[in-house]
Design a protein around this motif. Sequence first.
Motif, PDB file in Angstrom:
ATOM      1  N   ILE A 246       0.842  -1.194   0.000  1.00 51.55           N
ATOM      2  CA  ILE A 246       0.000   0.000   0.000  1.00 51.55           C
ATOM      3  C   ILE A 246       0.876   1.242   0.000  1.00 51.55           C
ATOM      4  N   GLY A 247       0.602   2.137  -0.929  1.00 51.44           N
ATOM      5  CA  GLY A 247       1.342   3.395  -0.987  1.00 51.44           C
ATOM      6  C   GLY A 247       2.077   3.582  -2.296  1.00 51.44           C
ATOM      7  N   LEU A 248       2.742   4.715  -2.379  1.00 55.92           N
ATOM      8  CA  LEU A 248       3.490   5.076  -3.580  1.00 55.92           C
ATOM      9  C   LEU A 248       4.613   4.074  -3.854  1.00 55.92           C
ATOM     10  N   MET A 249       4.720   3.629  -5.095  1.00 53.50           N
ATOM     11  CA  MET A 249       5.843   2.790  -5.510  1.00 53.50           C
ATOM     12  C   MET A 249       6.418   3.412  -6.773  1.00 53.50           C
ATOM     13  N   ASN A 250       7.432   4.260  -6.568  1.00 56.70           N
ATOM     14  CA  ASN A 250       8.044   4.922  -7.718  1.00 56.70           C
ATOM     15  C   ASN A 250       9.168   4.069  -8.295  1.00 56.70           C
ATOM     16  N   ALA A 251       9.749   4.541  -9.369  1.00 57.00           N
ATOM     17  CA  ALA A 251      10.776   3.759 -10.076  1.00 57.00           C
ATOM     18  C   ALA A 251      11.974   3.454  -9.189  1.00 57.00           C
ATOM     19  N   LEU A 278      -1.011 -10.686  -5.921  1.00 53.53           N
ATOM     20  CA  LEU A 278      -0.278  -9.490  -5.525  1.00 53.53           C
ATOM     21  C   LEU A 278      -1.203  -8.279  -5.654  1.00 53.53           C
ATOM     22  N   LYS A 279      -1.399  -7.550  -4.565  1.00 49.22           N
ATOM     23  CA  LYS A 279      -2.224  -6.344  -4.588  1.00 49.22           C
ATOM     24  C   LYS A 279      -1.338  -5.121  -4.429  1.00 49.22           C
ATOM     25  N   LEU A 280      -1.430  -4.222  -5.390  1.00 51.94           N
ATOM     26  CA  LEU A 280      -0.693  -2.960  -5.343  1.00 51.94           C
ATOM     27  C   LEU A 280      -1.708  -1.831  -5.254  1.00 51.94           C
ATOM     28  N   ILE A 281      -1.744  -1.168  -4.105  1.00 57.45           N
ATOM     29  CA  ILE A 281      -2.746  -0.138  -3.860  1.00 57.45           C
ATOM     30  C   ILE A 281      -2.051   1.209  -3.718  1.00 57.45           C
ATOM     31  N   GLY A 282      -2.301   2.097  -4.677  1.00 56.85           N
ATOM     32  CA  GLY A 282      -1.649   3.406  -4.675  1.00 56.85           C
ATOM     33  C   GLY A 282      -1.035   3.695  -6.030  1.00 56.85           C
ATOM     34  N   LYS A 283      -0.278   4.772  -6.087  1.00 55.72           N
ATOM     35  CA  LYS A 283       0.363   5.180  -7.333  1.00 55.72           C
ATOM     36  C   LYS A 283       1.551   4.275  -7.652  1.00 55.72           C
ATOM     37  N   ILE A 284       1.511   3.643  -8.817  1.00 55.13           N
ATOM     38  CA  ILE A 284       2.565   2.704  -9.232  1.00 55.13           C
ATOM     39  C   ILE A 284       3.209   3.228 -10.512  1.00 55.13           C
ATOM     40  N   ASP A 285       4.526   3.329 -10.505  1.00 52.40           N
ATOM     41  CA  ASP A 285       5.237   3.813 -11.687  1.00 52.40           C
ATOM     42  C   ASP A 285       5.064   2.828 -12.852  1.00 52.40           C
ATOM     43  N   PRO A 286       4.836   3.328 -14.068  1.00 51.62           N
ATOM     44  CA  PRO A 286       4.649   2.444 -15.232  1.00 51.62           C
ATOM     45  C   PRO A 286       5.788   1.463 -15.444  1.00 51.62           C
ATOM     46  N   SER A 287       7.024   1.857 -15.095  1.00 52.65           N
ATOM     47  CA  SER A 287       8.166   0.951 -15.282  1.00 52.65           C
ATOM     48  C   SER A 287       8.040  -0.289 -14.398  1.00 52.65           C
ATOM     49  N   TYR A 306      -5.502   5.169  -5.947  1.00 53.87           N
ATOM     50  CA  TYR A 306      -5.693   5.748  -4.620  1.00 53.87           C
ATOM     51  C   TYR A 306      -7.106   5.507  -4.094  1.00 53.87           C
ATOM     52  N   VAL A 307      -7.197   5.049  -2.844  1.00 47.09           N
ATOM     53  CA  VAL A 307      -8.489   4.848  -2.183  1.00 47.09           C
ATOM     54  C   VAL A 307      -8.481   5.628  -0.871  1.00 47.09           C
ATOM     55  N   SER A 308      -9.631   5.782  -0.262  1.00 48.74           N
ATOM     56  CA  SER A 308      -9.741   6.537   0.990  1.00 48.74           C
ATOM     57  C   SER A 308      -8.971   5.830   2.102  1.00 48.74           C
ATOM     58  N   HIS A 309      -8.675   6.588   3.140  1.00 43.90           N
ATOM     59  CA  HIS A 309      -7.912   6.053   4.259  1.00 43.90           C
ATOM     60  C   HIS A 309      -8.669   4.907   4.935  1.00 43.90           C
ATOM     61  N   LYS A 310      -9.973   5.013   5.030  1.00 46.86           N
ATOM     62  CA  LYS A 310     -10.798   3.966   5.640  1.00 46.86           C
ATOM     63  C   LYS A 310     -10.685   2.665   4.852  1.00 46.86           C
ATOM     64  N   GLU A 311     -10.713   2.776   3.520  1.00 43.39           N
ATOM     65  CA  GLU A 311     -10.594   1.587   2.678  1.00 43.39           C
ATOM     66  C   GLU A 311      -9.207   0.968   2.786  1.00 43.39           C
ATOM     67  N   VAL A 312      -8.197   1.819   2.937  1.00 42.22           N
ATOM     68  CA  VAL A 312      -6.828   1.332   3.094  1.00 42.22           C
ATOM     69  C   VAL A 312      -6.736   0.415   4.314  1.00 42.22           C
ATOM     70  N   LEU A 313      -7.328   0.842   5.421  1.00 42.49           N
ATOM     71  CA  LEU A 313      -7.288   0.044   6.648  1.00 42.49           C
ATOM     72  C   LEU A 313      -7.932  -1.322   6.440  1.00 42.49           C
ATOM     73  N   GLU A 314      -9.014  -1.360   5.675  1.00 37.33           N
ATOM     74  CA  GLU A 314      -9.695  -2.631   5.414  1.00 37.33           C
ATOM     75  C   GLU A 314      -8.834  -3.560   4.568  1.00 37.33           C
ATOM     76  N   PHE A 315      -8.184  -3.008   3.545  1.00 43.70           N
ATOM     77  CA  PHE A 315      -7.293  -3.823   2.713  1.00 43.70           C
ATOM     78  C   PHE A 315      -6.168  -4.434   3.552  1.00 43.70           C
ATOM     79  N   GLN A 316      -5.625  -3.635   4.477  1.00 39.74           N
ATOM     80  CA  GLN A 316      -4.538  -4.115   5.325  1.00 39.74           C
ATOM     81  C   GLN A 316      -4.994  -5.263   6.216  1.00 39.74           C
ATOM     82  N   LEU A 323       3.329  -6.118   2.444  1.00 46.68           N
ATOM     83  CA  LEU A 323       4.660  -5.875   1.896  1.00 46.68           C
ATOM     84  C   LEU A 323       5.113  -4.445   2.153  1.00 46.68           C
ATOM     85  N   LEU A 324       6.384  -4.310   2.504  1.00 47.54           N
ATOM     86  CA  LEU A 324       7.019  -2.996   2.635  1.00 47.54           C
ATOM     87  C   LEU A 324       8.288  -2.999   1.803  1.00 47.54           C
TER      88      LEU A 324
END
Length: 425
Positions: A246-251, A278-287, A306-316, A323-324
């Motif tokens: 969950i969160g930004l995953m830049n290049a 594999l669930k990727l929630i948030g902004k993911i770089d095209p690369s 991007y989803v609301s903070h409440k939805e993020v907690l449910e996914f977690q 994954l971190l």
Amino acid sequence: MKKVLVITYYWPPAGGSGVQRWLKFVKYFREFGVEPIVYTVKKPNYPIIDTSLENEIPKGVKVIKQPIWEPNNLLSLFGKKKTESAGFLNPNPTFVGKVLQYIRANYFIPDARKFWVKPSVKYLKKYLKETDIDCVITTGPPHSLHLIGLQLKQQLPIKWIADFRDPWTEIDYFHQLPLSKNAIKKHHFLESEVLKNADAVLVVGNTMKKNYEAFSKNILTITNGFDGEIKPVQIALDSKFTCTHIGLMNADRNPKMLWDVFSELCLENESFKNDFQLKLIGKIDPSILKDIDTHQLSNNVEVIDYVSHKEVLEFQQKSQVLLLVVNNVPSAKGIITGKIFEYLMAKRPILAIAPSDGDLAEILNNTNAGTSVNFDDKLELKKKILNLYAAYKEGKLQIQSKNIEQFHRKELTKKVAELIIELTK
């Protein structure tokens, strides 16, 4: 009640990680004898919006907003979308992009919000003379806000706390900036001036604290944290073997070793391939998406914007594994991604790719919430995932975490309030 003026760029309706820290401190300050007043930007160019966070601002808290001119808005003339933090660091820029990167790096020091400093100092000097304020707090990034605190400190008899949510010259992307020698020198000078002149400095990790101790004798580590009740999770777990980031995953945060391992496990184990998601929630770089496709993992991946903070907690809470990923950069030991603390509250196994002797690994070890694997230890990563998968198949994929209450936002706010009260006696 002690009155504090909190100077922050990120404030609701801003979404993302930058807004959480001081929104939560403001939320709990009154319980510990501190009345907050927030000074922030009017009509800002936030890359992420989450209006739901406005509901967390305590009733009656005064919020002062002043206009800001942001040169980042000019990027839209070149078809550049709104980006967060160092998003302007396109790894494959056009010629115009290179010119913009150079200008941004060398003429907007410490950052593109520097043009808010002068008008803010002018406004706040008058405001502070007319208002009974015990302490001023600046939080960065953007680190230009610390220059507001520095100038106010130099011109008025005030107490000032500088809060570093991320380091300045040790931030993960600093080494990528196309900086001239003079620009690098200026960054280091301004950083040291802030550290030496602030009455107290807050940092989010012990590595940053050690790096800053040469400049300041009053440094306190206040990590980020989680909010909400710590109670048994009632949400049913995913039926699939979900590994969720969950969160930004830049290049710069592309965990290629992880894709290698997932790919190998899918090829070697048909059962794993059928169960794995594999669930990727948030902004993911095209690369990164391209790399995932190259590893033939696309059918096992769900990408959610991007989803609301409440939805993020449910996914977690539903995920089998969380994954971190820490950026593989020179300053990696000191990076503590903000999501780790909400991961702790979810009470699901955490698997991190980060230095095993870094600040993040220390938190995981102390809370028994998961494990950290070094960037180049592919065999260990594969072993850890297989162990997690085996526990999942047996219906025993659980953790018994401990000592996580120390990271509750309320407990952290208490420490900040104690510092404020001590500083302003």
